[in-house]
Write a protein that holds these residues in place. Sequence first.
Motif, PDB file in Angstrom:
ATOM      1  N   HIS A 224      -8.101  -1.049   0.680  1.00  0.00           N
ATOM      2  CA  HIS A 224      -7.078  -2.052   1.003  1.00  0.00           C
ATOM      3  C   HIS A 224      -7.662  -3.173   1.860  1.00  0.00           C
ATOM      4  O   HIS A 224      -7.277  -4.339   1.715  1.00  0.00           O
ATOM      5  CB  HIS A 224      -5.900  -1.384   1.709  1.00  0.00           C
ATOM      6  CG  HIS A 224      -4.947  -0.694   0.770  1.00  0.00           C
ATOM      7  ND1 HIS A 224      -4.044  -1.380  -0.003  1.00  0.00           N
ATOM      8  CD2 HIS A 224      -4.774   0.622   0.478  1.00  0.00           C
ATOM      9  CE1 HIS A 224      -3.333  -0.531  -0.724  1.00  0.00           C
ATOM     10  NE2 HIS A 224      -3.764   0.697  -0.458  1.00  0.00           N
TER      11      HIS A 224
ATOM     12  N   GLY B 226       1.017  -0.207  -0.661  1.00  0.00           N
ATOM     13  CA  GLY B 226       0.128   0.323   0.369  1.00  0.00           C
ATOM     14  C   GLY B 226      -0.297   1.757   0.185  1.00  0.00           C
ATOM     15  O   GLY B 226      -0.976   2.316   1.064  1.00  0.00           O
TER      16      GLY B 226
ATOM     17  N   ASP C  56      -3.245   4.163   2.002  1.00  0.00           N
ATOM     18  CA  ASP C  56      -3.550   3.787   3.385  1.00  0.00           C
ATOM     19  C   ASP C  56      -2.420   4.290   4.283  1.00  0.00           C
ATOM     20  O   ASP C  56      -1.596   3.505   4.759  1.00  0.00           O
ATOM     21  CB  ASP C  56      -3.700   2.267   3.490  1.00  0.00           C
ATOM     22  CG  ASP C  56      -4.107   1.816   4.894  1.00  0.00           C
ATOM     23  OD1 ASP C  56      -4.571   2.660   5.680  1.00  0.00           O
ATOM     24  OD2 ASP C  56      -3.967   0.611   5.187  1.00  0.00           O
TER      25      ASP C  56
ATOM     26  N   GLU D 185      -7.983   3.255   2.829  1.00  0.00           N
ATOM     27  CA  GLU D 185      -7.870   2.198   3.848  1.00  0.00           C
ATOM     28  C   GLU D 185      -8.967   1.158   3.655  1.00  0.00           C
ATOM     29  O   GLU D 185      -8.703  -0.057   3.700  1.00  0.00           O
ATOM     30  CB  GLU D 185      -7.966   2.772   5.259  1.00  0.00           C
ATOM     31  CG  GLU D 185      -7.902   1.683   6.329  1.00  0.00           C
ATOM     32  CD  GLU D 185      -8.083   2.191   7.753  1.00  0.00           C
ATOM     33  OE1 GLU D 185      -8.271   1.357   8.658  1.00  0.00           O
ATOM     34  OE2 GLU D 185      -8.046   3.432   7.959  1.00  0.00           O
TER      35      GLU D 185
ATOM     36  N   TRP E  75       3.248   3.753   4.791  1.00  0.00           N
ATOM     37  CA  TRP E  75       2.011   3.150   4.298  1.00  0.00           C
ATOM     38  C   TRP E  75       1.811   1.772   4.904  1.00  0.00           C
ATOM     39  O   TRP E  75       2.761   1.078   5.225  1.00  0.00           O
ATOM     40  CB  TRP E  75       2.074   3.033   2.773  1.00  0.00           C
ATOM     41  CG  TRP E  75       2.408   4.308   2.069  1.00  0.00           C
ATOM     42  CD1 TRP E  75       3.647   4.690   1.615  1.00  0.00           C
ATOM     43  CD2 TRP E  75       1.529   5.388   1.777  1.00  0.00           C
ATOM     44  NE1 TRP E  75       3.577   5.930   1.049  1.00  0.00           N
ATOM     45  CE2 TRP E  75       2.294   6.386   1.123  1.00  0.00           C
ATOM     46  CE3 TRP E  75       0.165   5.597   1.984  1.00  0.00           C
ATOM     47  CZ2 TRP E  75       1.739   7.579   0.692  1.00  0.00           C
ATOM     48  CZ3 TRP E  75      -0.389   6.793   1.543  1.00  0.00           C
ATOM     49  CH2 TRP E  75       0.388   7.766   0.910  1.00  0.00           C
ATOM     50  N   ARG E  76       0.550   1.381   5.040  1.00  0.00           N
ATOM     51  CA  ARG E  76       0.223   0.035   5.521  1.00  0.00           C
ATOM     52  C   ARG E  76      -0.250  -0.783   4.325  1.00  0.00           C
ATOM     53  O   ARG E  76       0.524  -1.482   3.705  1.00  0.00           O
ATOM     54  CB  ARG E  76      -0.849   0.110   6.607  1.00  0.00           C
ATOM     55  CG  ARG E  76      -1.295  -1.280   7.108  1.00  0.00           C
ATOM     56  CD  ARG E  76      -2.308  -1.156   8.212  1.00  0.00           C
ATOM     57  NE  ARG E  76      -3.394  -0.227   7.872  1.00  0.00           N
ATOM     58  CZ  ARG E  76      -4.350   0.135   8.728  1.00  0.00           C
ATOM     59  NH1 ARG E  76      -4.343  -0.335   9.946  1.00  0.00           N
ATOM     60  NH2 ARG E  76      -5.306   0.962   8.358  1.00  0.00           N
TER      61      ARG E  76
ATOM     62  N   ASP F   3      -1.967 -10.014   9.080  1.00  0.00           N
ATOM     63  CA  ASP F   3      -2.664 -10.081  10.362  1.00  0.00           C
ATOM     64  C   ASP F   3      -3.792 -11.118  10.315  1.00  0.00           C
ATOM     65  O   ASP F   3      -4.028 -11.831  11.298  1.00  0.00           O
ATOM     66  CB  ASP F   3      -3.235  -8.717  10.733  1.00  0.00           C
ATOM     67  CG  ASP F   3      -2.157  -7.724  11.142  1.00  0.00           C
ATOM     68  OD1 ASP F   3      -1.032  -8.166  11.445  1.00  0.00           O
ATOM     69  OD2 ASP F   3      -2.446  -6.509  11.142  1.00  0.00           O
TER      70      ASP F   3
ATOM     71  N   LEU G 179      -0.207   5.744   7.421  1.00  0.00           N
ATOM     72  CA  LEU G 179      -0.154   5.520   8.862  1.00  0.00           C
ATOM     73  C   LEU G 179       0.094   6.829   9.595  1.00  0.00           C
ATOM     74  O   LEU G 179       0.714   7.747   9.046  1.00  0.00           O
ATOM     75  CB  LEU G 179       0.954   4.514   9.189  1.00  0.00           C
ATOM     76  CG  LEU G 179       0.707   3.081   8.700  1.00  0.00           C
ATOM     77  CD1 LEU G 179       1.945   2.220   8.922  1.00  0.00           C
ATOM     78  CD2 LEU G 179      -0.498   2.475   9.406  1.00  0.00           C
TER      79      LEU G 179
ATOM     80  N   GLY H 152      -5.486   4.047  10.490  1.00  0.00           N
ATOM     81  CA  GLY H 152      -4.927   4.836   9.412  1.00  0.00           C
ATOM     82  C   GLY H 152      -4.968   6.323   9.736  1.00  0.00           C
ATOM     83  O   GLY H 152      -5.671   6.764  10.632  1.00  0.00           O
TER      84      GLY H 152
ATOM     85  N   PRO I 115       0.111  -5.952   5.123  1.00  0.00           N
ATOM     86  CA  PRO I 115       0.018  -6.132   6.565  1.00  0.00           C
ATOM     87  C   PRO I 115      -1.377  -6.565   7.026  1.00  0.00           C
ATOM     88  O   PRO I 115      -1.507  -7.338   7.984  1.00  0.00           O
ATOM     89  CB  PRO I 115       0.374  -4.749   7.111  1.00  0.00           C
ATOM     90  CG  PRO I 115       1.256  -4.152   6.063  1.00  0.00           C
ATOM     91  CD  PRO I 115       0.684  -4.635   4.771  1.00  0.00           C
ATOM     92  N   LEU I 116      -2.423  -6.077   6.350  1.00  0.00           N
ATOM     93  CA  LEU I 116      -3.788  -6.475   6.725  1.00  0.00           C
ATOM     94  C   LEU I 116      -3.992  -7.972   6.493  1.00  0.00           C
ATOM     95  O   LEU I 116      -4.593  -8.668   7.319  1.00  0.00           O
ATOM     96  CB  LEU I 116      -4.806  -5.671   5.923  1.00  0.00           C
ATOM     97  CG  LEU I 116      -4.875  -4.171   6.244  1.00  0.00           C
ATOM     98  CD1 LEU I 116      -5.720  -3.437   5.208  1.00  0.00           C
ATOM     99  CD2 LEU I 116      -5.446  -3.939   7.643  1.00  0.00           C
TER     100      LEU I 116
END
Length: 266
Positions: free
Chosen positions: A193, A27, A30, A190, A37-38, A46, A32, A222, A42-43
Amino acid sequence: MTVLEYAPQGLRQIRSLVVLGDSTAAGLGDPLPGGGWRGVGPLLADALSGTEQVRFANVSFTGARMGCVRTIQLPQALAMAPEVAVIIVGMNDTLRSDFDPERIRADLEHVVSALKAAGTVVLTVRFHDHAKVFRLPGSLRRALRSRIDALNSVIDSVSAAYDTGCLDLDLLPGAYEMSAWSVDRLHPSELGHRLLAQGFASLLAERDCAIPNPVSLTCSGGRQVGTAGHVLWLIVKGIPWLWRRGRDLVPYALSIMLKSFVGPPR
């Protein structure tokens, strides 16, 4: 609902996802607001979550090479019994003096075959031309390009042999826009990603997997990095990173330069 059951609309509802690989998979790029990091994992989780949140694990870590995925990350991923596995790895191998396509092939084939044998849908990536987003001297650019070509050849052959979904970053819309890259021009921003997550979601949709929440390309959540942060990163992280990696890649680039001067053997 078990992993073999399908959503009411006839599409398979994914319940578990694991991400393996290097810093991009982890991640980086990107950040947080609260730290950490995301990123793409995670995207994508979701996007796959319907009435229940997808069970998600990210076993990747920065600096990982293909051999790390085989020996360290694969056992962790298999223990989770994931329905979908995303593998993003290989660029760290291209930057090292011991770059060996055949060893990379053996490691990747082992990882993919083990996941496929466990009933996992496997998604891989083939890499773009880094020189289009990260300026390098000509010899370094040619050195890196030749290694990325060799890496992509390995990924292509293994993906074809095991029928994995393979996301071609060179053809991904928006991949060469500067907004898709973080300050280091090596890791996605972001938006980058989100583009990756959207691409992987499309590959899963082609395999009749349900995507209850399509990935949005609108950036939100982000942490924004200003000009001062960019400069600080370049001084503290960027230049030292280039120096460490250059010590491996530069000798190879010099050999390419020398060969271009000497010419082919008679």
